[in-house]
Design an enzyme around this catalytic site. Structure first.
Site, PDB file in Angstrom:
ATOM      1  N   ILE A 198     -15.976 -41.643  12.664  1.00  0.00           N
ATOM      2  CA  ILE A 198     -15.418 -42.978  12.414  1.00  0.00           C
ATOM      3  C   ILE A 198     -14.104 -42.805  11.671  1.00  0.00           C
ATOM      4  CG2 ILE A 198     -16.921 -43.335  10.369  1.00  0.00           C
ATOM      5  CD1 ILE A 198     -16.768 -46.403  11.240  1.00  0.00           C
TER       6      ILE A 198
ATOM      7  N   GLU B  30     -23.955 -46.466   4.929  1.00  0.00           N
ATOM      8  CA  GLU B  30     -23.143 -45.262   4.699  1.00  0.00           C
ATOM      9  C   GLU B  30     -23.220 -44.868   3.220  1.00  0.00           C
ATOM     10  OE1 GLU B  30     -19.124 -45.400   6.141  1.00  0.00           O
ATOM     11  OE2 GLU B  30     -18.598 -43.529   5.155  1.00  0.00           O
TER      12      GLU B  30
HETATM   13  C1  FAD Z   1     -13.907 -34.779   2.814  1.00  0.00           C
HETATM   14  C2  FAD Z   1     -13.546 -36.179   3.152  1.00  0.00           C
HETATM   15  C3  FAD Z   1     -14.153 -36.782   4.240  1.00  0.00           C
HETATM   16  C4  FAD Z   1     -13.804 -38.084   4.601  1.00  0.00           C
HETATM   17  N1  FAD Z   1     -14.345 -38.646   5.730  1.00  0.00           N
HETATM   18  C5  FAD Z   1     -13.835 -39.813   6.190  1.00  0.00           C
HETATM   19  C6  FAD Z   1     -14.216 -40.327   7.467  1.00  0.00           C
HETATM   20  O1  FAD Z   1     -15.049 -39.750   8.168  1.00  0.00           O
HETATM   21  N2  FAD Z   1     -13.641 -41.459   7.899  1.00  0.00           N
HETATM   22  C7  FAD Z   1     -12.714 -42.137   7.158  1.00  0.00           C
HETATM   23  O2  FAD Z   1     -12.230 -43.155   7.618  1.00  0.00           O
HETATM   24  N3  FAD Z   1     -12.346 -41.697   5.938  1.00  0.00           N
HETATM   25  C8  FAD Z   1     -12.873 -40.552   5.446  1.00  0.00           C
HETATM   26  N4  FAD Z   1     -12.482 -40.068   4.227  1.00  0.00           N
HETATM   27  C9  FAD Z   1     -11.496 -40.810   3.461  1.00  0.00           C
HETATM   28  C10 FAD Z   1     -12.066 -41.467   2.209  1.00  0.00           C
HETATM   29  O3  FAD Z   1     -12.918 -42.515   2.544  1.00  0.00           O
HETATM   30  C11 FAD Z   1     -10.862 -41.919   1.355  1.00  0.00           C
HETATM   31  O4  FAD Z   1     -10.267 -40.736   0.848  1.00  0.00           O
HETATM   32  C12 FAD Z   1     -11.272 -42.836   0.231  1.00  0.00           C
HETATM   33  O5  FAD Z   1     -11.655 -44.082   0.734  1.00  0.00           O
HETATM   34  C13 FAD Z   1     -10.137 -43.054  -0.785  1.00  0.00           C
HETATM   35  O6  FAD Z   1      -8.955 -43.408  -0.152  1.00  0.00           O
HETATM   36  P1  FAD Z   1      -7.600 -42.608  -0.495  1.00  0.00           P
HETATM   37  O7  FAD Z   1      -7.863 -41.167  -0.336  1.00  0.00           O
HETATM   38  O8  FAD Z   1      -6.512 -43.213   0.309  1.00  0.00           O
HETATM   39  O9  FAD Z   1      -7.358 -42.895  -2.016  1.00  0.00           O
HETATM   40  P2  FAD Z   1      -6.589 -44.145  -2.650  1.00  0.00           P
HETATM   41  O10 FAD Z   1      -7.071 -45.393  -2.016  1.00  0.00           O
HETATM   42  O11 FAD Z   1      -5.135 -43.851  -2.624  1.00  0.00           O
HETATM   43  O12 FAD Z   1      -7.117 -44.091  -4.135  1.00  0.00           O
HETATM   44  C14 FAD Z   1      -6.588 -43.204  -5.138  1.00  0.00           C
HETATM   45  C15 FAD Z   1      -7.296 -43.526  -6.453  1.00  0.00           C
HETATM   46  O13 FAD Z   1      -7.045 -44.883  -6.813  1.00  0.00           O
HETATM   47  C16 FAD Z   1      -8.254 -45.553  -7.016  1.00  0.00           C
HETATM   48  N5  FAD Z   1      -8.158 -46.959  -6.598  1.00  0.00           N
HETATM   49  C17 FAD Z   1      -7.732 -47.455  -5.403  1.00  0.00           C
HETATM   50  N6  FAD Z   1      -7.829 -48.775  -5.380  1.00  0.00           N
HETATM   51  C18 FAD Z   1      -8.353 -49.152  -6.580  1.00  0.00           C
HETATM   52  C19 FAD Z   1      -8.704 -50.391  -7.170  1.00  0.00           C
HETATM   53  N7  FAD Z   1      -8.574 -51.539  -6.503  1.00  0.00           N
HETATM   54  N8  FAD Z   1      -9.210 -50.400  -8.422  1.00  0.00           N
HETATM   55  C20 FAD Z   1      -9.375 -49.236  -9.110  1.00  0.00           C
HETATM   56  N9  FAD Z   1      -9.050 -48.034  -8.607  1.00  0.00           N
HETATM   57  C21 FAD Z   1      -8.554 -47.986  -7.352  1.00  0.00           C
HETATM   58  C22 FAD Z   1      -9.271 -44.816  -6.153  1.00  0.00           C
HETATM   59  O14 FAD Z   1     -10.593 -45.049  -6.576  1.00  0.00           O
HETATM   60  C23 FAD Z   1      -8.827 -43.384  -6.339  1.00  0.00           C
HETATM   61  O15 FAD Z   1      -9.335 -42.887  -7.530  1.00  0.00           O
HETATM   62  C24 FAD Z   1     -12.870 -38.800   3.818  1.00  0.00           C
HETATM   63  C25 FAD Z   1     -12.291 -38.189   2.687  1.00  0.00           C
HETATM   64  C26 FAD Z   1     -12.608 -36.912   2.369  1.00  0.00           C
HETATM   65  C27 FAD Z   1     -11.939 -36.288   1.193  1.00  0.00           C
END
Ligand code: FAD
Length: 382
Positions: free
Chosen positions: A124, A245
Site C-alpha cells: 500500500i 493496521e
Molecule cells: C520502514 C518503513 C516502512 C514504511 N512502510 C510504509 C508503507 O508500506 N506504506 C506507506 O504508505 N508508508 C510507509 N511508511 C511511511 C510511514 O508511514 C511514514 O514515514 C510516517 O507516516 C511518517 O511520515 P514522514 O516520514 O513523512 O514524517 P513527517 O510526517 O515528516 O513527520 C516528522 C515528525 O514530525 C511529527 N509530526 C508530523 N505531524 C505532526 C503533528 N501534527 N503533530 C505532532 N507531530 C507531528 C511526526 O510524528 C514525526 O516525528 C514506512 C516508513 C518506514 C520507515
C-alpha cells in the site's frame, strides 16, 4: 496452551502448525534474508500453499473464511521469527482487506486467489517524499482519460515495494477538492503497467530483510476498472482500515517486548560478574520485573482490544493508545535489555542487537506516535 482467552483449540493448533512451519522454513534462513535484504518470493509461495496467506478471505475466492483471531496468530508468529516478516501481515491484514471490503466482484475474482496463493504480493503506497503524516497533502495525481487513469507521482518507504505485484496507490483524483482529503482515491497498480517503475530498495537502520522501496509513476496508464471503491472516497476507506493496521503494529511490538525479555532473562542467568550471575543483582531483577509488568499490562490491553475490534466496536482511541504505548514500551525495553547484555548486547551475533535496530520504526510508521496522540486528544475533546 492458549495465549488469549478468546483462543479456541483450533486456534492453538493453528499457531502450533504455523510455528513448526516457520521453524523449518523461516528461522534457519532468516539471517541470510537479512544479509540479502530480501525475503524470497518462494517463501511467500510456501506460506500460500500452507494456507497462511489471507485465511480470512471468503471461500468462494479461495480463502478459508477464518476470523481475525487467525490474523493475530499469523502476525505474532511472524514477529517472533523477526520483524522483517512484517510484510506478510501488511499483505494479509492491511492491503488485502481493502480489496475484500471495497473491491468489485470482478476485482475480487481477479486478485484475491493470487493473494492467497502467494503468486501476488501486495503493498500500500500512501507516503510520498513530501507527505507522510499529512496524508491529505499528497501530490500524486490520477487524471481520468476515457477508460483509464493517467497517474503521475512518486511514493516512498513502501513495505513490500520490491516484491509487490499489486500496489494499492493513494492518489489525488480531485486536486482542487476542499477539504483536501475529499479528493483522494485508491487505485490498484499492477507490476508491469507501462509508466510504473520501482526505485531503490532503501537502506534502512533495521528491518533489513524487508524490501522497503520507492515507486515511480510517469504517465502511468491504469485501467479505470482498477479503482478500488468509489472515486474521492479513498480517505474515508483509509481511516477505517488504518485501525487494523495500527492494531497489527501494536501486536508486533508486544511480541518484540516479550521476545526481548525472554532472551534477556536467559542471558542474565548465564553471565557472571563479581562471582555471581548478573541476575542476582537487585538492579537486574527490578528492571526485569518492571518490564514483565509492562508486558502483562500490554497483553491484557491487547486482548480486550482485539475482542472489541472483532465485535465491530469503535476502537479508534484505544487502538491509537495501544499503538503508541506498546511501541514506546518496546523501544524502552530494547534499550534496557541491551544494557543488561553489557557489551555483548551491542554485537550483531546477539539477537537483542537486531531487536534494538528493528523496533524504533514501529513508533514512526502506520501513523507516527505523535499522530496517535493527536487522534486521542481530539477524541478527548481537547
Ligand atoms: C520502514 C518503513 C516502512 C514504511 N512502510 C510504509 C508503507 O508500506 N506504506 C506507506 O504508505 N508508508 C510507509 N511508511 C511511511 C510511514 O508511514 C511514514 O514515514 C510516517 O507516516 C511518517 O511520515 P514522514 O516520514 O513523512 O514524517 P513527517 O510526517 O515528516 O513527520 C516528522 C515528525 O514530525 C511529527 N509530526 C508530523 N505531524 C505532526 C503533528 N501534527 N503533530 C505532532 N507531530 C507531528 C511526526 O510524528 C514525526 O516525528 C514506512 C516508513 C518506514 C520507515
Amino acid at each position: 496452551m492458549a495465549r488469549y482467552r478468546f483462543e479456541e483449540e483450533e486456534h492453538t493448533m493453528f499457531r502450533k502448525s504455523l510455528r513448526k512451519f516457520l521453524e523449518k522454513e523461516a528461522v534457519p534462513q532468516y539471517d541470510q534474508w537479512e544479509k540479502d535484504r530480501l525475503i524470497p518470493k518462494s517463501f511467500w509461495r510456501k506460506l500460500g500453499e500452507m494456507g497462511f496467506l489471507c485465511p480470512q478471505v471468503e471461500e468462494q475466492y479461495g480463502g478459508l473464511g477464518l476470523d481475525f483471531r487467525y490474523g493475530v496468530i499469523i502476525g505474532e508468529e511472524m514477529e517472533r521469527v523477526g520483524a522483517s516478516l512484517t510484510g506478510v501481515g501488511l499483505h494479509n491484514d492491511i492491503t488485502v482487506p481493502y480489496i475484500e471490503a471495497y473491491g468489485t466482484e470482478q476485482q475480487k475474482q481477479e486478485w484475491l486467489p493470487g493473494c492467497i496463493s502467494g503468486e501476488y504480493i501486495t503493498a500500500i503506497a500512501m507516503t510520498e517524499p513530501g507527505a507522510g503524516s499529512d496524508l491529505a497533502n499528497i501530490s500524486a495525481t490520477a487524471v481520468k482519460e476515457g477508460d483509464h487513469y493517467i497517474v503521475n507521482g512518486q511514493k516512498t518507504f513502501i513495505t513490500n515495494g520490491i516484491n509487490s505485484t499489486h500496489v494499492l496507490v493513494v492518489v489525488k483524483t480531485d486536486p482542487k477538492a476542499e477539504p483536501k482529503h475529499k479528493g483522494i482515491s485508491l487505485l490498484m497498480i499492477e507490476e508491469g503497467t507501462p509508466g510504473f517503475t520501482k526505485g531503490r530498495k532503501l537502506d534502512k537502520v533495521g528491518l533489513h530483510a524487508q524490501d522497503t522501496s520507492e515507486l515511480y509513476f510517469e504517465d502511468c496508464k491504469v485501467p479505470a476498472a482498477n479503482l478500488v471503491g468509489e472515486e474521492n472516497k479513498g480517505f474515508t476507506y483509509l481511516m477505517e482500515k488504518l485501525q487494523q493496521e495500527r492494531l497489527v503494529v501494536a501486536l508486533a511490538a508486544q511480541i518484540a517486548s516479550e521476545d526481548m525479555l525472554e532472551m534477556t532473562v536467559d542471558y542474565v542467568k548465564s553471565r557472571k560478574a563479581f562471582g555471581k550471575p548478573i541476575s542476582a543483582f537487585q538492579n537486574t531483577q527490578f528492571k526485569l520485573v518492571e518490564m514483565a509488568t509492562e508486558i502483562e499490562l500490554g497483553k491484557a490491553f491487547l486482548e480486550s482490544l482485539i475482542e472489541e475490534h472483532m465485535a465491530g466496536k469503535d476502537v479508534v482511541s484505544k487502538v491509537s493508545m495501544a499503538k503508541y504505548w506498546l511501541t514506546e514500551t518496546a523501544k524502552k525495553i530494547s534499550g534496557e535489555c541491551m544494557q543488561l547484555h553489557g557489551g555483548y548486547g551491542y554485537m550483531e551475533e546477539y539477537k537483542i542487537a537486531r531487536r534494538y535496530r528493528d523496533i524504533p520504526v514501529a513508533a514512526i510508521y502506520a501513523g507516527s506516535n505523535e499522530i496517535m496522540k493527536t487522534i486521542i486528544a481530539k477524541r478527548m475533546g481537547l
